[in-house]
Design a protein around this motif. Sequence first.
Motif, PDB file in Angstrom:
ATOM      1  N   MET A   1       2.295   4.713  -0.295  1.00  0.00           N
ATOM      2  CA  MET A   1       2.602   5.677   0.780  1.00  0.00           C
ATOM      3  C   MET A   1       4.316   5.961   0.811  1.00  0.00           C
ATOM      4  O   MET A   1       4.932   5.059   1.026  1.00  0.00           O
ATOM      5  N   GLN A   2       4.700   7.206   0.792  1.00  0.00           N
ATOM      6  CA  GLN A   2       6.056   7.418   0.940  1.00  0.00           C
ATOM      7  C   GLN A   2       6.440   7.540   2.315  1.00  0.00           C
ATOM      8  O   GLN A   2       5.895   8.387   3.245  1.00  0.00           O
ATOM      9  N   THR A   3       7.657   6.785   2.766  1.00  0.00           N
ATOM     10  CA  THR A   3       7.943   7.177   4.140  1.00  0.00           C
ATOM     11  C   THR A   3       9.717   7.511   4.054  1.00  0.00           C
ATOM     12  O   THR A   3      10.003   7.723   3.056  1.00  0.00           O
ATOM     13  N   SER A   4      10.174   7.653   5.275  1.00  0.00           N
ATOM     14  CA  SER A   4      11.430   8.136   5.310  1.00  0.00           C
ATOM     15  C   SER A   4      12.434   6.936   4.705  1.00  0.00           C
ATOM     16  O   SER A   4      13.355   7.466   4.427  1.00  0.00           O
ATOM     17  N   ASP A   5      11.884   5.997   4.841  1.00  0.00           N
ATOM     18  CA  ASP A   5      12.753   4.897   3.938  1.00  0.00           C
ATOM     19  C   ASP A   5      12.860   4.636   2.615  1.00  0.00           C
ATOM     20  O   ASP A   5      13.545   4.088   2.288  1.00  0.00           O
ATOM     21  N   GLU A  27       8.037  10.800  -8.175  1.00  0.00           N
ATOM     22  CA  GLU A  27       6.861  10.448  -7.007  1.00  0.00           C
ATOM     23  C   GLU A  27       5.909   9.471  -7.651  1.00  0.00           C
ATOM     24  O   GLU A  27       5.410   8.610  -6.776  1.00  0.00           O
ATOM     25  N   ALA A  28       5.440   9.672  -8.888  1.00  0.00           N
ATOM     26  CA  ALA A  28       4.453   8.517  -9.534  1.00  0.00           C
ATOM     27  C   ALA A  28       4.978   7.131  -9.392  1.00  0.00           C
ATOM     28  O   ALA A  28       4.431   6.249  -9.395  1.00  0.00           O
ATOM     29  N   LYS A  29       6.353   6.894  -9.113  1.00  0.00           N
ATOM     30  CA  LYS A  29       6.911   5.746  -9.113  1.00  0.00           C
ATOM     31  C   LYS A  29       7.288   5.531  -7.543  1.00  0.00           C
ATOM     32  O   LYS A  29       7.889   4.282  -7.360  1.00  0.00           O
ATOM     33  N   ARG A  30       6.689   6.068  -6.821  1.00  0.00           N
ATOM     34  CA  ARG A  30       6.816   6.119  -5.215  1.00  0.00           C
ATOM     35  C   ARG A  30       8.192   6.356  -4.781  1.00  0.00           C
ATOM     36  O   ARG A  30       8.567   5.814  -3.755  1.00  0.00           O
ATOM     37  N   TYR A  31       8.948   7.281  -5.334  1.00  0.00           N
ATOM     38  CA  TYR A  31       9.837   8.008  -4.644  1.00  0.00           C
ATOM     39  C   TYR A  31       9.613   9.003  -4.087  1.00  0.00           C
ATOM     40  O   TYR A  31       8.899   9.802  -4.441  1.00  0.00           O
ATOM     41  N   ARG A  32      10.577   9.666  -3.228  1.00  0.00           N
ATOM     42  CA  ARG A  32      10.390  10.956  -2.707  1.00  0.00           C
ATOM     43  C   ARG A  32      11.300  11.994  -3.521  1.00  0.00           C
ATOM     44  O   ARG A  32      12.285  11.289  -3.993  1.00  0.00           O
ATOM     45  N   PRO A  52      20.107  12.803  -0.738  1.00  0.00           N
ATOM     46  CA  PRO A  52      19.488  11.656  -1.852  1.00  0.00           C
ATOM     47  C   PRO A  52      20.195  10.397  -1.948  1.00  0.00           C
ATOM     48  O   PRO A  52      21.509  10.217  -1.903  1.00  0.00           O
ATOM     49  N   ALA A  53      19.248   9.461  -2.703  1.00  0.00           N
ATOM     50  CA  ALA A  53      20.001   8.177  -2.898  1.00  0.00           C
ATOM     51  C   ALA A  53      20.775   8.559  -4.354  1.00  0.00           C
ATOM     52  O   ALA A  53      21.461   7.764  -4.844  1.00  0.00           O
ATOM     53  N   ILE A  54      19.868   9.183  -5.261  1.00  0.00           N
ATOM     54  CA  ILE A  54      20.349   9.701  -6.507  1.00  0.00           C
ATOM     55  C   ILE A  54      20.120  11.248  -6.727  1.00  0.00           C
ATOM     56  O   ILE A  54      19.112  11.732  -6.149  1.00  0.00           O
ATOM     57  N   ALA A  55      21.004  11.916  -7.380  1.00  0.00           N
ATOM     58  CA  ALA A  55      20.951  13.303  -7.819  1.00  0.00           C
ATOM     59  C   ALA A  55      20.680  13.264  -9.492  1.00  0.00           C
ATOM     60  O   ALA A  55      21.705  12.902 -10.151  1.00  0.00           O
ATOM     61  N   ILE A  56      19.751  14.068 -10.045  1.00  0.00           N
ATOM     62  CA  ILE A  56      19.859  14.445 -11.196  1.00  0.00           C
ATOM     63  C   ILE A  56      20.042  15.724 -11.390  1.00  0.00           C
ATOM     64  O   ILE A  56      19.380  16.630 -10.857  1.00  0.00           O
ATOM     65  N   ILE A  57      21.075  16.303 -12.128  1.00  0.00           N
ATOM     66  CA  ILE A  57      21.579  17.514 -12.022  1.00  0.00           C
ATOM     67  C   ILE A  57      21.945  17.976 -13.567  1.00  0.00           C
ATOM     68  O   ILE A  57      22.885  17.338 -14.113  1.00  0.00           O
ATOM     69  N   ALA A  58      21.259  19.044 -13.788  1.00  0.00           N
ATOM     70  CA  ALA A  58      21.572  19.859 -15.213  1.00  0.00           C
ATOM     71  C   ALA A  58      23.019  20.126 -15.181  1.00  0.00           C
ATOM     72  O   ALA A  58      23.454  20.696 -14.277  1.00  0.00           O
ATOM     73  N   TYR A  59      23.685  20.298 -16.331  1.00  0.00           N
ATOM     74  CA  TYR A  59      24.921  20.771 -16.388  1.00  0.00           C
ATOM     75  C   TYR A  59      25.096  22.208 -16.363  1.00  0.00           C
ATOM     76  O   TYR A  59      25.745  22.597 -15.714  1.00  0.00           O
ATOM     77  N   HIS A  60      24.198  22.986 -17.236  1.00  0.00           N
ATOM     78  CA  HIS A  60      24.144  24.263 -17.189  1.00  0.00           C
ATOM     79  C   HIS A  60      23.255  24.933 -16.194  1.00  0.00           C
ATOM     80  O   HIS A  60      21.999  24.587 -16.406  1.00  0.00           O
ATOM     81  N   LEU A  61      23.753  25.497 -15.152  1.00  0.00           N
ATOM     82  CA  LEU A  61      22.973  26.191 -13.930  1.00  0.00           C
ATOM     83  C   LEU A  61      23.520  27.539 -13.944  1.00  0.00           C
ATOM     84  O   LEU A  61      24.577  27.833 -14.024  1.00  0.00           O
ATOM     85  N   PRO A  62      22.796  28.352 -13.138  1.00  0.00           N
ATOM     86  CA  PRO A  62      23.326  29.670 -12.903  1.00  0.00           C
ATOM     87  C   PRO A  62      24.333  29.326 -11.633  1.00  0.00           C
ATOM     88  O   PRO A  62      24.087  28.657 -10.630  1.00  0.00           O
ATOM     89  N   GLY A  63      25.285  30.279 -11.812  1.00  0.00           N
ATOM     90  CA  GLY A  63      26.284  30.036 -10.739  1.00  0.00           C
ATOM     91  C   GLY A  63      27.289  29.008 -11.320  1.00  0.00           C
ATOM     92  O   GLY A  63      27.677  28.825 -12.467  1.00  0.00           O
TER      93      GLY A  63
END
Length: 72
Positions: A1-5, A27-32, A52-63
């Motif tokens: 179960m995923q909580t705000s923690d 989410e399969a590893k129980r992260y939100r 977020p605790a972590i952000a995964i960000i593509a380099y090439h994005l619109p804008g």
Amino acid sequence: MQTSDTPLVLVVDDNDSIRDSLAAAFEAKRYRSVGAPDGEQALEMVRAGNCPAIAIIAYHLPGATGADTTRC
């Protein structure tokens, strides 16, 4: 179960399949997770309180590039 923690992962990619696959994997590893198709929407999510605790960000994005997004 995923909580705000449970750590939140922000996935930013303009490719729906990649974004959805990464979110499902965390989410399969129980992260939100939340996803955004570009840097501006990602920043809006963070400003709205989705810090977020972590952000995964593509380099090439619109804008702004992924690197530009991290500078905000």
